[in-house]
Design a protein around this motif. Structure first.
Motif, PDB file in Angstrom:
ATOM      1  N   THR A  55       1.235  -1.169  -0.315  1.00  0.00           N
ATOM      2  CA  THR A  55       0.053   0.058   0.339  1.00  0.00           C
ATOM      3  C   THR A  55       0.730   1.173  -0.454  1.00  0.00           C
ATOM      4  O   THR A  55       0.650   1.952  -0.934  1.00  0.00           O
ATOM      5  CB  THR A  55      -0.831   0.445   1.048  1.00  0.00           C
ATOM      6  OG1 THR A  55      -1.453  -1.035   1.312  1.00  0.00           O
ATOM      7  CG2 THR A  55      -1.693   0.931   0.985  1.00  0.00           C
ATOM      8  N   ALA A  56       2.072   1.513   0.662  1.00  0.00           N
ATOM      9  CA  ALA A  56       2.625   2.700   0.913  1.00  0.00           C
ATOM     10  C   ALA A  56       3.633   2.848  -0.394  1.00  0.00           C
ATOM     11  O   ALA A  56       3.724   3.790  -0.726  1.00  0.00           O
ATOM     12  CB  ALA A  56       3.963   2.512   1.862  1.00  0.00           C
ATOM     13  N   VAL A  57       3.608   1.252  -0.945  1.00  0.00           N
ATOM     14  CA  VAL A  57       4.670   2.360  -2.241  1.00  0.00           C
ATOM     15  C   VAL A  57       3.949   2.024  -3.136  1.00  0.00           C
ATOM     16  O   VAL A  57       3.970   3.139  -3.968  1.00  0.00           O
ATOM     17  CB  VAL A  57       5.558   0.839  -2.673  1.00  0.00           C
ATOM     18  CG1 VAL A  57       5.869   0.343  -3.865  1.00  0.00           C
ATOM     19  CG2 VAL A  57       6.599   0.052  -1.693  1.00  0.00           C
ATOM     20  N   PHE A  58       2.797   1.964  -3.589  1.00  0.00           N
ATOM     21  CA  PHE A  58       1.304   2.166  -4.654  1.00  0.00           C
ATOM     22  C   PHE A  58       1.105   3.799  -4.034  1.00  0.00           C
ATOM     23  O   PHE A  58       0.577   4.187  -5.566  1.00  0.00           O
ATOM     24  CB  PHE A  58       0.004   0.776  -4.944  1.00  0.00           C
ATOM     25  CG  PHE A  58       0.396  -0.306  -4.714  1.00  0.00           C
ATOM     26  CD1 PHE A  58       1.809  -0.955  -5.189  1.00  0.00           C
ATOM     27  CD2 PHE A  58       0.131  -1.386  -4.342  1.00  0.00           C
ATOM     28  CE1 PHE A  58       2.014  -1.351  -5.457  1.00  0.00           C
ATOM     29  CE2 PHE A  58      -0.118  -2.605  -4.670  1.00  0.00           C
ATOM     30  CZ  PHE A  58       0.916  -2.731  -5.212  1.00  0.00           C
ATOM     31  N   GLY A  59       1.088   3.996  -2.974  1.00  0.00           N
ATOM     32  CA  GLY A  59       0.858   5.167  -2.969  1.00  0.00           C
ATOM     33  C   GLY A  59       1.749   6.373  -3.491  1.00  0.00           C
ATOM     34  O   GLY A  59       1.948   7.555  -3.818  1.00  0.00           O
ATOM     35  N   PHE A  60       3.279   5.995  -3.097  1.00  0.00           N
ATOM     36  CA  PHE A  60       4.065   6.878  -3.314  1.00  0.00           C
ATOM     37  C   PHE A  60       4.170   6.304  -5.163  1.00  0.00           C
ATOM     38  O   PHE A  60       4.157   7.672  -5.519  1.00  0.00           O
ATOM     39  CB  PHE A  60       5.677   6.384  -2.905  1.00  0.00           C
ATOM     40  CG  PHE A  60       6.798   7.130  -2.658  1.00  0.00           C
ATOM     41  CD1 PHE A  60       6.989   8.242  -2.544  1.00  0.00           C
ATOM     42  CD2 PHE A  60       7.180   6.261  -4.027  1.00  0.00           C
ATOM     43  CE1 PHE A  60       8.301   8.326  -3.036  1.00  0.00           C
ATOM     44  CE2 PHE A  60       8.692   7.102  -4.916  1.00  0.00           C
ATOM     45  CZ  PHE A  60       8.458   7.812  -3.840  1.00  0.00           C
ATOM     46  N   ALA A  98       5.512  -2.734  -9.779  1.00  0.00           N
ATOM     47  CA  ALA A  98       5.616  -2.628  -8.374  1.00  0.00           C
ATOM     48  C   ALA A  98       5.144  -4.024  -7.541  1.00  0.00           C
ATOM     49  O   ALA A  98       5.559  -4.158  -6.716  1.00  0.00           O
ATOM     50  CB  ALA A  98       5.757  -1.522  -8.158  1.00  0.00           C
ATOM     51  N   ASP A  99       4.068  -4.393  -8.301  1.00  0.00           N
ATOM     52  CA  ASP A  99       3.151  -5.607  -7.946  1.00  0.00           C
ATOM     53  C   ASP A  99       3.996  -6.674  -8.129  1.00  0.00           C
ATOM     54  O   ASP A  99       4.308  -7.642  -7.317  1.00  0.00           O
ATOM     55  CB  ASP A  99       1.914  -5.183  -8.227  1.00  0.00           C
ATOM     56  CG  ASP A  99       1.215  -6.819  -7.337  1.00  0.00           C
ATOM     57  OD1 ASP A  99       1.111  -6.400  -5.962  1.00  0.00           O
ATOM     58  OD2 ASP A  99       0.140  -7.532  -7.686  1.00  0.00           O
ATOM     59  N   VAL A 100       4.384  -7.196  -9.469  1.00  0.00           N
ATOM     60  CA  VAL A 100       5.492  -8.509  -9.606  1.00  0.00           C
ATOM     61  C   VAL A 100       6.365  -8.304  -8.790  1.00  0.00           C
ATOM     62  O   VAL A 100       6.783  -9.229  -8.260  1.00  0.00           O
ATOM     63  CB  VAL A 100       5.051  -8.788 -10.998  1.00  0.00           C
ATOM     64  CG1 VAL A 100       6.287  -9.611 -11.564  1.00  0.00           C
ATOM     65  CG2 VAL A 100       4.564  -8.630 -12.188  1.00  0.00           C
ATOM     66  N   LEU A 102       7.334  -7.103  -6.043  1.00  0.00           N
ATOM     67  CA  LEU A 102       6.826  -6.548  -4.633  1.00  0.00           C
ATOM     68  C   LEU A 102       6.631  -8.365  -4.400  1.00  0.00           C
ATOM     69  O   LEU A 102       6.752  -8.852  -2.956  1.00  0.00           O
ATOM     70  CB  LEU A 102       6.402  -5.376  -3.879  1.00  0.00           C
ATOM     71  CG  LEU A 102       6.849  -4.598  -4.084  1.00  0.00           C
ATOM     72  CD1 LEU A 102       5.539  -3.241  -3.675  1.00  0.00           C
ATOM     73  CD2 LEU A 102       7.908  -4.268  -2.358  1.00  0.00           C
ATOM     74  N   VAL A 103       5.261  -8.569  -4.377  1.00  0.00           N
ATOM     75  CA  VAL A 103       5.508 -10.144  -4.796  1.00  0.00           C
ATOM     76  C   VAL A 103       6.430 -11.518  -4.552  1.00  0.00           C
ATOM     77  O   VAL A 103       6.900 -11.934  -3.691  1.00  0.00           O
ATOM     78  CB  VAL A 103       4.297 -10.737  -5.895  1.00  0.00           C
ATOM     79  CG1 VAL A 103       3.633 -12.672  -6.001  1.00  0.00           C
ATOM     80  CG2 VAL A 103       3.230  -9.641  -5.179  1.00  0.00           C
ATOM     81  N   LYS A 104       7.447 -10.999  -5.469  1.00  0.00           N
ATOM     82  CA  LYS A 104       8.614 -11.468  -5.488  1.00  0.00           C
ATOM     83  C   LYS A 104       9.572 -11.744  -4.180  1.00  0.00           C
ATOM     84  O   LYS A 104       9.994 -12.200  -3.848  1.00  0.00           O
ATOM     85  CB  LYS A 104       9.203 -11.345  -6.295  1.00  0.00           C
ATOM     86  CG  LYS A 104       9.010 -12.196  -7.818  1.00  0.00           C
ATOM     87  CD  LYS A 104       9.226 -13.071  -8.047  1.00  0.00           C
ATOM     88  CE  LYS A 104       8.051 -13.999  -9.548  1.00  0.00           C
ATOM     89  NZ  LYS A 104       7.832 -15.157 -10.067  1.00  0.00           N
ATOM     90  N   CYS A 105      10.069 -10.366  -3.878  1.00  0.00           N
ATOM     91  CA  CYS A 105      10.866  -9.956  -2.991  1.00  0.00           C
ATOM     92  C   CYS A 105       9.198 -10.288  -0.923  1.00  0.00           C
ATOM     93  O   CYS A 105      10.436 -10.720  -0.300  1.00  0.00           O
ATOM     94  CB  CYS A 105      10.450  -8.333  -2.620  1.00  0.00           C
ATOM     95  SG  CYS A 105      11.796  -7.780  -3.679  1.00  0.00           S
ATOM     96  N   ILE A 106       8.091 -10.123  -1.702  1.00  0.00           N
ATOM     97  CA  ILE A 106       7.830 -11.159   0.039  1.00  0.00           C
ATOM     98  C   ILE A 106       8.209 -12.172   0.246  1.00  0.00           C
ATOM     99  O   ILE A 106       8.189 -13.010   1.105  1.00  0.00           O
ATOM    100  CB  ILE A 106       6.337 -10.394   0.036  1.00  0.00           C
ATOM    101  CG1 ILE A 106       6.331  -8.773   0.216  1.00  0.00           C
ATOM    102  CG2 ILE A 106       5.355 -10.497   0.534  1.00  0.00           C
ATOM    103  CD1 ILE A 106       4.943  -8.416  -0.148  1.00  0.00           C
TER     104      ILE A 106
END
Length: 115
Positions: A55-60, A98-100, A102-106
């Motif tokens: 959420t924070a990354v998407f908002g940024f 970013a979602d792709v 972040l999902v890999k990182c998470i």
């Protein structure tokens, strides 16, 4: 924008809990107390990190891209329309990328959440 996305996330979490309770109550008549205890029985801090980070990354991303296009617009009202359209398109693409990422990182950082 970042604050509104965080508030929207919290609101939707509560809406999801309420909707889940209403459907469970309609199906089995489960009490609210039992539903809440079972819903939070296996909850860990790792369950909060990923959605909050995303959420924070998407908002940024949305705020930064929109600000950039808004600041660099010219040619009057027509330029504002083009800047708004461009900011939506670029923001959408960057959020998907970013979602792709972040999902890999998470999943790398919290492999138990991938199960």
């Amino acid at each position: 924008m970042r604050r509104s996305l965080a508030l929207l996330t919290v609101f939707m979490d509560f809406a999801g809990l309420l909707g889940g309770y209403l459907s469970e109550f309609a199906a089995s008549g489960m009490s609210f107390d039992l539903y809440i205890r079972r819903a939070f029985a296996n909850l860990e801090w790792a369950n909060f990190i990923a959605p909050t980070l995303k959420t924070a990354v998407f908002g940024f991303i949305i705020g930064t891209v929109s600000s950039y296009f808004g600041y660099t617009t010219n040619h009057g009202a027509a330029g504002v329309g083009r800047a708004a359209t461009n900011s939506v398109v670029v923001s959408s693409l960057l959020v998907i990328l970013a979602d792709v990422f972040l999902v890999k990182c998470i999943f790398f950082a919290f492999p138990e959440s991938a199960l």
